[in-house]
Motif scaffolding. Structure first.
Motif, PDB file in Angstrom:
ATOM      1  N   PHE A 145     -61.518   1.924  34.958  1.00 57.31           N
ATOM      2  CA  PHE A 145     -62.904   2.350  34.958  1.00 57.31           C
ATOM      3  C   PHE A 145     -63.137   3.402  36.034  1.00 57.31           C
ATOM      4  N   PHE A 146     -64.156   4.221  35.811  1.00 57.42           N
ATOM      5  CA  PHE A 146     -64.635   5.151  36.824  1.00 57.42           C
ATOM      6  C   PHE A 146     -66.058   4.706  37.172  1.00 57.42           C
ATOM      7  N   LYS A 147     -66.195   4.152  38.348  1.00 59.89           N
ATOM      8  CA  LYS A 147     -67.422   3.476  38.763  1.00 59.89           C
ATOM      9  C   LYS A 147     -68.296   4.396  39.610  1.00 59.89           C
ATOM     10  N   VAL A 148     -69.536   4.598  39.168  1.00 62.01           N
ATOM     11  CA  VAL A 148     -70.497   5.344  39.980  1.00 62.01           C
ATOM     12  C   VAL A 148     -71.001   4.383  41.046  1.00 62.01           C
ATOM     13  N   ALA A 149     -70.402   4.487  42.245  1.00 59.25           N
ATOM     14  CA  ALA A 149     -70.692   3.525  43.308  1.00 59.25           C
ATOM     15  C   ALA A 149     -71.896   3.929  44.144  1.00 59.25           C
ATOM     16  N   SER A 150     -72.253   5.214  44.124  1.00 58.71           N
ATOM     17  CA  SER A 150     -73.434   5.695  44.842  1.00 58.71           C
ATOM     18  C   SER A 150     -73.821   7.034  44.232  1.00 58.71           C
ATOM     19  N   ASN A 151     -74.808   7.685  44.800  1.00 54.02           N
ATOM     20  CA  ASN A 151     -75.231   8.989  44.289  1.00 54.02           C
ATOM     21  C   ASN A 151     -74.242  10.098  44.614  1.00 54.02           C
ATOM     22  N   SER A 152     -73.204   9.784  45.382  1.00 55.02           N
ATOM     23  CA  SER A 152     -72.243  10.814  45.778  1.00 55.02           C
ATOM     24  C   SER A 152     -70.791  10.397  45.586  1.00 55.02           C
ATOM     25  N   LEU A 153     -70.544   9.211  45.034  1.00 57.19           N
ATOM     26  CA  LEU A 153     -69.182   8.686  44.965  1.00 57.19           C
ATOM     27  C   LEU A 153     -68.876   8.069  43.601  1.00 57.19           C
ATOM     28  N   VAL A 154     -67.723   8.440  43.030  1.00 57.17           N
ATOM     29  CA  VAL A 154     -67.171   7.788  41.841  1.00 57.17           C
ATOM     30  C   VAL A 154     -65.833   7.183  42.237  1.00 57.17           C
ATOM     31  N   GLU A 155     -65.670   5.887  41.977  1.00 51.05           N
ATOM     32  CA  GLU A 155     -64.510   5.130  42.427  1.00 51.05           C
ATOM     33  C   GLU A 155     -63.728   4.594  41.227  1.00 51.05           C
ATOM     34  N   PRO A 156     -62.461   4.996  41.045  1.00 44.44           N
ATOM     35  CA  PRO A 156     -61.651   4.391  39.980  1.00 44.44           C
ATOM     36  C   PRO A 156     -61.341   2.927  40.297  1.00 44.44           C
ATOM     37  N   VAL A 157     -61.418   2.076  39.267  1.00 44.86           N
ATOM     38  CA  VAL A 157     -61.090   0.655  39.401  1.00 44.86           C
ATOM     39  C   VAL A 157     -60.062   0.328  38.326  1.00 44.86           C
ATOM     40  N   SER A 158     -58.886  -0.140  38.744  1.00 51.14           N
ATOM     41  CA  SER A 158     -57.775  -0.389  37.836  1.00 51.14           C
ATOM     42  C   SER A 158     -57.627  -1.886  37.560  1.00 51.14           C
ATOM     43  N   PHE A 159     -57.447  -2.230  36.281  1.00 53.08           N
ATOM     44  CA  PHE A 159     -57.188  -3.614  35.875  1.00 53.08           C
ATOM     45  C   PHE A 159     -55.751  -3.713  35.384  1.00 53.08           C
ATOM     46  N   ARG A 160     -54.996  -4.660  35.966  1.00 56.50           N
ATOM     47  CA  ARG A 160     -53.568  -4.754  35.691  1.00 56.50           C
ATOM     48  C   ARG A 160     -53.169  -6.186  35.370  1.00 56.50           C
ATOM     49  N   VAL A 161     -52.095  -6.293  34.596  1.00 59.28           N
ATOM     50  CA  VAL A 161     -51.439  -7.584  34.375  1.00 59.28           C
ATOM     51  C   VAL A 161     -50.415  -7.765  35.498  1.00 59.28           C
ATOM     52  N   PRO A 162     -50.469  -8.871  36.233  1.00 59.93           N
ATOM     53  CA  PRO A 162     -49.579  -9.042  37.396  1.00 59.93           C
ATOM     54  C   PRO A 162     -48.136  -9.338  37.001  1.00 59.93           C
ATOM     55  N   ARG A 163     -47.408  -8.286  36.701  1.00 61.99           N
ATOM     56  CA  ARG A 163     -45.994  -8.435  36.351  1.00 61.99           C
ATOM     57  C   ARG A 163     -45.162  -7.465  37.191  1.00 61.99           C
TER      58      ARG A 163
END
Length: 455
Positions: A335-353
């Motif tokens: 995901f690309f998360k709009v965390a504030s009015n000036s910041l976009v933060e990538p959030v990665s979801f993974r299978v723990p392998r």
């Protein structure tokens, strides 16, 4: 008595926020109150609605430019009203559509020299799509047919455009209020829509006829809809009369009543649903909070897997297409998360392998970024399954970028439509799974021959 734990390959999927240097900073994200995701992404770019003083604009940032964005980075600025929604073409990573308060949608090509430009905005779209009487709130590309775009407006209509010919092919009507969200089914034949009149509708996109209609969430706030891959199932998110946030599971062939209802919590923020058909996992993120819940869909039931929590609330989310995830790290969603009015933060979801080989059991074939039909074939009534690619391609060569500025190399991956038989000259596959790319892949592929967009 021993408890029974349901077996699942994705039961331990976990989310991880990116490091600060991998985020996108110094942005001016739009503060418009319209219910939008604010951001969209593909394997090449991230685009965000811009808070422009006068007129409307959005910014397209190459992933290579992650970090602090320079102050004179060029914008896409031809709209005379605030940009409300953007969407990258699924078949060309350099093509993006936008909708705005000026009653228009536009289609753009990202210039090759975008990152080198200094204070030189992109002001000439390829195509301007007008005809709406009020603001354009949603744009969505057909997942199977090239140059087919759905444009939803606050004039209570959705227009289905042949963008190559710049012609409206059908208009979906019957809405009693503002359209809140639209979503194509997996083969692009049906379009689902939620509306402020609290009704859920499914349309035949080519004829414009309503195929199914039913009462949706009863709350006065908005709702959203998403299809569950190639299943004839829909999920909507919305509110109850008492403002509880809800998730409904529907049979798209019968909207008389939902299959199931799930009460999530009581909060004011809209729930944003995203479905990963490869893992059959539904991600639900709340606006204004830092939680992303994820559920596995099996046998017409949604099973809660876990929840990603962050102290930073999200204003909106964009999702990376499956052909852009990091297969080598067992990433199943980003995901690309709009965390504030000036910041976009990538959030990665993974299978723990921890594995050094391709994990075929968690990566079924995915959308290849190639059209299965031309616009003419689609509007003539032809149907086709999406073109898919073996995810081992990504494991060997990285994200699959599709672009149209160069011819396909001789070693380019071959693609065939899901559900068809391979050509006679090729050996038959012993596996019953749908035919997919089988030759040595390349990272950049030109799209199949298509109707050229006007310049």
């Amino acid at each position: 008595m021993a408890s029974i734990v349901r077996a699942s390959k994705y039961r331990h999927v976990f989310g991880t926020a990116s490091k600060r240097e991998e985020c996108y900073e110094n942005l001016r994200v739009s503060i418009n109150a319209w219910d939008t995701n604010y951001v969209c992404a593909n394997p090449k770019y991230m685009a965000v609605n811009w808070n422009a003083g006068g007129g409307g604009a959005f910014c397209v940032v190459p992933h290579s430019q992650a970090g602090k964005l320079r102050g004179d980075f060029p914008l896409f600025s031809a709209h005379s009203g605030a940009v409300l929604d953007t969407a990258f073409s699924p078949f060309d990573d350099d093509i993006i559509a936008s909708g705005a308060e000026d009653h228009q949608a536009m289609v753009w090509r990202v210039p090759a020299d975008l990152a080198e430009r200094e204070e030189e905005d992109v002001t000439q779209p390829l195509v301007v799509l007008g005809g709406h009487g009020r603001k354009v709130g949603h744009v969505a590309w057909n997942p199977v047919a090239e140059n087919v775009l759905a444009v939803a407006s606050s004039d209570h209509t959705v227009k289905i455009w042949d963008v190559g010919a710049v012609v409206v092919k059908s208009t979906l009507t019957g809405f009693g209020d503002t359209i809140m969200s639209i979503a194509w089914n997996h083969d692009g034949t049906l379009l689902a829509a939620t509306c402020r009149d609290k009704r859920l509708r499914v349309f035949d996109a080519r004829s414009g006829n309503i195929v199914q209609e039913g009462a949706g969430h009863l709350g006065v706030k908005g709702s959203r809809v998403v299809w569950l891959g190639n299943e004839p199932r829909l999920v909507t998110t919305g509110f109850s009369r008492t403002s509880d946030r809800e998730i409904y599971l529907w049979d798209s062939m019968n909207l008389a009543a939902p299959i199931s209802k799930l009460n999530v919590d009581m909060s004011a923020g809209m729930l944003m649903p995203f479905y990963d058909s490869g893992s059959s996992v539904l991600y639900v993120a709340g606006k204004g909070d830092g939680n992303i819940r994820y559920y596995e869909y099996t046998d017409d039931k949604l099973y809660l897997l876990s929840e990603y929590s962050s102290p930073e609330p999200q204003r909106g989310l964009g999702v990376m297409p499956k052909r852009g995830v990091d297969v080598g790290k067992c990433e199943v969603m980003r995901f690309f998360k709009v965390a504030s009015n000036s910041l976009v933060e990538p959030v990665s979801f993974r299978v723990p392998r921890k594995a050094e080989t391709f994990q075929a059991d968690i990566y079924p074939p995915a959308h290849a970024g190639r059209p299965a039909l031309s616009a003419d074939q689609y509007f003539a009534g032809q149907d086709a399954e999406p073109v898919v690619v073996d995810m081992e391609t990504l494991f060997r060569d990285g994200p699959l970028i599709v672009a149209g500025e160069a011819p396909a190399p001789a070693s380019a991956t071959k693609f065939v439509r899901c559900g068809t038989k391979p050509p006679p000259s090729e050996p038959s596959q012993s596996s019953p799974s749908p035919p997919v790319a089988t030759q040595s892949p390349v990272r950049r592929l030109s799209p199949a021959p298509q109707v050229a967009l006007p310049v």
